[in-house]
Motif scaffolding. Structure first.
Motif, PDB file in Angstrom:
ATOM      1  N   GLU A  92       0.877  -1.174   0.000  1.00  0.00           N
ATOM      2  CA  GLU A  92       0.000   0.000   0.000  1.00  0.00           C
ATOM      3  C   GLU A  92       0.907   1.215   0.000  1.00  0.00           C
ATOM      4  OE1 GLU A  92      -3.499   2.163   2.617  1.00  0.00           O
ATOM      5  OE2 GLU A  92      -2.928   0.100   3.089  1.00  0.00           O
ATOM      6  N   MET A  93       0.631   2.147  -0.909  1.00  0.00           N
ATOM      7  CA  MET A  93       1.488   3.331  -1.027  1.00  0.00           C
ATOM      8  C   MET A  93       0.685   4.561  -1.362  1.00  0.00           C
ATOM      9  SD  MET A  93       3.251   2.029  -4.488  1.00  0.00           S
ATOM     10  CE  MET A  93       2.450   0.471  -4.734  1.00  0.00           C
ATOM     11  N   THR A  94       1.320   5.703  -1.160  1.00  0.00           N
ATOM     12  CA  THR A  94       0.712   6.981  -1.473  1.00  0.00           C
ATOM     13  C   THR A  94       1.527   7.661  -2.550  1.00  0.00           C
ATOM     14  OG1 THR A  94      -0.076   7.223   0.799  1.00  0.00           O
ATOM     15  CG2 THR A  94      -0.002   9.217  -0.526  1.00  0.00           C
ATOM     16  N   ASN A  95       0.839   8.142  -3.594  1.00  0.00           N
ATOM     17  CA  ASN A  95       1.481   8.938  -4.624  1.00  0.00           C
ATOM     18  C   ASN A  95       1.655  10.328  -4.034  1.00  0.00           C
ATOM     19  OD1 ASN A  95       2.005  10.676  -6.792  1.00  0.00           O
ATOM     20  ND2 ASN A  95       0.806   9.427  -8.218  1.00  0.00           N
ATOM     21  N   LEU A 129      10.316  -0.496  -5.996  1.00  0.00           N
ATOM     22  CA  LEU A 129       9.839  -0.848  -4.656  1.00  0.00           C
ATOM     23  C   LEU A 129      10.603  -2.010  -4.016  1.00  0.00           C
ATOM     24  CD1 LEU A 129       5.978  -0.678  -5.272  1.00  0.00           C
ATOM     25  CD2 LEU A 129       7.359   0.967  -3.988  1.00  0.00           C
ATOM     26  N   LEU A 130      11.204  -2.874  -4.840  1.00  0.00           N
ATOM     27  CA  LEU A 130      11.854  -4.072  -4.319  1.00  0.00           C
ATOM     28  C   LEU A 130      12.875  -3.752  -3.226  1.00  0.00           C
ATOM     29  CD1 LEU A 130      12.409  -6.276  -7.493  1.00  0.00           C
ATOM     30  CD2 LEU A 130      10.774  -6.623  -5.645  1.00  0.00           C
ATOM     31  N   ASN A 131      12.814  -4.544  -2.172  1.00  0.00           N
ATOM     32  CA  ASN A 131      13.721  -4.454  -1.013  1.00  0.00           C
ATOM     33  C   ASN A 131      13.561  -3.178  -0.186  1.00  0.00           C
ATOM     34  OD1 ASN A 131      14.938  -6.992  -1.601  1.00  0.00           O
ATOM     35  ND2 ASN A 131      16.101  -5.979  -3.220  1.00  0.00           N
ATOM     36  N   LYS A 132      12.516  -2.396  -0.456  1.00  0.00           N
ATOM     37  CA  LYS A 132      12.250  -1.195   0.347  1.00  0.00           C
ATOM     38  C   LYS A 132      11.350  -1.575   1.512  1.00  0.00           C
ATOM     39  CE  LYS A 132      14.367   1.696  -2.451  1.00  0.00           C
ATOM     40  NZ  LYS A 132      15.362   0.907  -3.115  1.00  0.00           N
ATOM     41  N   LYS A 133      11.304  -0.697   2.518  1.00  0.00           N
ATOM     42  CA  LYS A 133      10.532  -0.949   3.741  1.00  0.00           C
ATOM     43  C   LYS A 133       9.409   0.080   3.880  1.00  0.00           C
ATOM     44  CE  LYS A 133      14.602  -2.658   6.241  1.00  0.00           C
ATOM     45  NZ  LYS A 133      14.399  -4.007   5.922  1.00  0.00           N
ATOM     46  N   ALA A 134       8.460  -0.220   4.756  1.00  0.00           N
ATOM     47  CA  ALA A 134       7.374   0.725   5.035  1.00  0.00           C
ATOM     48  C   ALA A 134       7.984   2.031   5.513  1.00  0.00           C
ATOM     49  CB  ALA A 134       6.428   0.153   6.082  1.00  0.00           C
ATOM     50  N   GLY A 135       7.454   3.146   4.999  1.00  0.00           N
ATOM     51  CA  GLY A 135       7.959   4.462   5.350  1.00  0.00           C
ATOM     52  C   GLY A 135       8.939   5.008   4.328  1.00  0.00           C
ATOM     53  N   ASP A 136       9.535   4.133   3.516  1.00  0.00           N
ATOM     54  CA  ASP A 136      10.482   4.576   2.489  1.00  0.00           C
ATOM     55  C   ASP A 136       9.757   5.347   1.393  1.00  0.00           C
ATOM     56  OD1 ASP A 136      12.506   3.311   3.853  1.00  0.00           O
ATOM     57  OD2 ASP A 136      12.805   1.714   2.380  1.00  0.00           O
ATOM     58  N   LEU A 149       6.601   7.925  -4.606  1.00  0.00           N
ATOM     59  CA  LEU A 149       5.708   7.055  -3.850  1.00  0.00           C
ATOM     60  C   LEU A 149       6.246   6.810  -2.447  1.00  0.00           C
ATOM     61  CD1 LEU A 149       5.281   4.350  -6.645  1.00  0.00           C
ATOM     62  CD2 LEU A 149       3.646   6.155  -6.075  1.00  0.00           C
ATOM     63  N   ARG A 150       5.355   6.877  -1.458  1.00  0.00           N
ATOM     64  CA  ARG A 150       5.711   6.554  -0.086  1.00  0.00           C
ATOM     65  C   ARG A 150       5.044   5.218   0.270  1.00  0.00           C
ATOM     66  NH1 ARG A 150       3.899  10.843   2.939  1.00  0.00           N
ATOM     67  NH2 ARG A 150       1.915   9.825   3.237  1.00  0.00           N
ATOM     68  N   ILE A 151       5.834   4.276   0.736  1.00  0.00           N
ATOM     69  CA  ILE A 151       5.306   2.969   1.095  1.00  0.00           C
ATOM     70  C   ILE A 151       4.654   3.091   2.473  1.00  0.00           C
ATOM     71  CG2 ILE A 151       5.868   0.558   1.572  1.00  0.00           C
ATOM     72  CD1 ILE A 151       8.314   0.930  -0.289  1.00  0.00           C
ATOM     73  N   GLU A 152       3.351   2.807   2.515  1.00  0.00           N
ATOM     74  CA  GLU A 152       2.597   2.894   3.772  1.00  0.00           C
ATOM     75  C   GLU A 152       2.651   1.584   4.538  1.00  0.00           C
ATOM     76  OE1 GLU A 152       1.675   5.766   4.706  1.00  0.00           O
ATOM     77  OE2 GLU A 152       1.781   6.815   2.793  1.00  0.00           O
ATOM     78  N   SER A 153       2.420   0.475   3.830  1.00  0.00           N
ATOM     79  CA  SER A 153       2.457  -0.829   4.507  1.00  0.00           C
ATOM     80  C   SER A 153       2.784  -1.933   3.503  1.00  0.00           C
ATOM     81  CB  SER A 153       1.116  -1.120   5.191  1.00  0.00           C
ATOM     82  OG  SER A 153       0.098  -1.291   4.222  1.00  0.00           O
ATOM     83  N   ILE A 154       3.298  -3.035   4.046  1.00  0.00           N
ATOM     84  CA  ILE A 154       3.642  -4.211   3.245  1.00  0.00           C
ATOM     85  C   ILE A 154       3.015  -5.413   3.933  1.00  0.00           C
ATOM     86  CG2 ILE A 154       5.526  -5.609   2.336  1.00  0.00           C
ATOM     87  CD1 ILE A 154       7.356  -3.116   2.854  1.00  0.00           C
ATOM     88  N   SER A 155       2.315  -6.228   3.166  1.00  0.00           N
ATOM     89  CA  SER A 155       1.746  -7.457   3.762  1.00  0.00           C
ATOM     90  C   SER A 155       1.872  -8.607   2.800  1.00  0.00           C
ATOM     91  CB  SER A 155       0.287  -7.230   4.146  1.00  0.00           C
ATOM     92  OG  SER A 155      -0.478  -6.819   3.039  1.00  0.00           O
TER      93      SER A 155
END
Length: 155
Positions: A92-95, A129-136, A149-155
């Motif tokens: 889940e990410m935010t533009n 996005l690969l190998n990035k973490k939430a918040g990146d 893009l800001r990564i909000e969550s990963i599941s």
């Protein structure tokens, strides 16, 4: 062709497609060729040539799907972690340019389907996005310009 990891769902879809082509579509095409052949002169028989083209297309697709399945490995759910983005991660990410939220699952190229929110691991967005973490925050160059893009969550 190298080994390609895919989801169980994607693998099962390809197996079902292959079975349908071999057990339903191919016999239908063979019947169509037989019927057209019975009509006489093949040199000007449109139905015969159309059925032969369809048979060729179908055999090509069957061969292609068989090669994919030969090299496919189902990725176990236990290998999917939520600490960083990888194959089969739901992100889940935010533009940051438009403040729009979006959610994509990173999948094998053969499973990609934008309507279902599945993007290919080989796409520019997934690659960034690969190998990035939430918040990146990642920047991705796409045909429309630069996406932030800001990564909000990963599941």
């Amino acid at each position: 062709m190298s080994i390609e990891y895919m989801s169980k769902e994607g693998y099962d879809k390809l197996v079902a497609e292959l079975q349908h082509m071999v057990s339903v579509e191919l016999p239908q095409v063979k019947d169509a060729i037989s019927e057209a052949r019975d009509k006489g002169d093949l040199s000007e028989n449109f139905e015969y040539h159309a059925a032969k083209r369809e048979q060729s297309r179908l055999l090509g697709r069957i061969s292609y799907v068989q090669r994919i399945l030969e090299n496919a490995r189902v990725m176990p759910d236990t290998r999917v972690t939520s600490d960083c983005v990888a194959l089969l991660s739901k992100v889940e990410m935010t533009n940051m340019n438009t403040n729009a939220r979006m959610t994509y699952t990173i999948v094998n190229p053969h499973e990609a389907n934008l309507r279902e929110g599945k993007i290919s691991i080989k796409s520019p967005i997934a690659d960034a996005l690969l190998n990035k973490k939430a918040g990146d925050v990642v920047e991705v160059k796409v045909p429309a310009g630069l996406l932030k893009l800001r990564i909000e969550s990963i599941s």
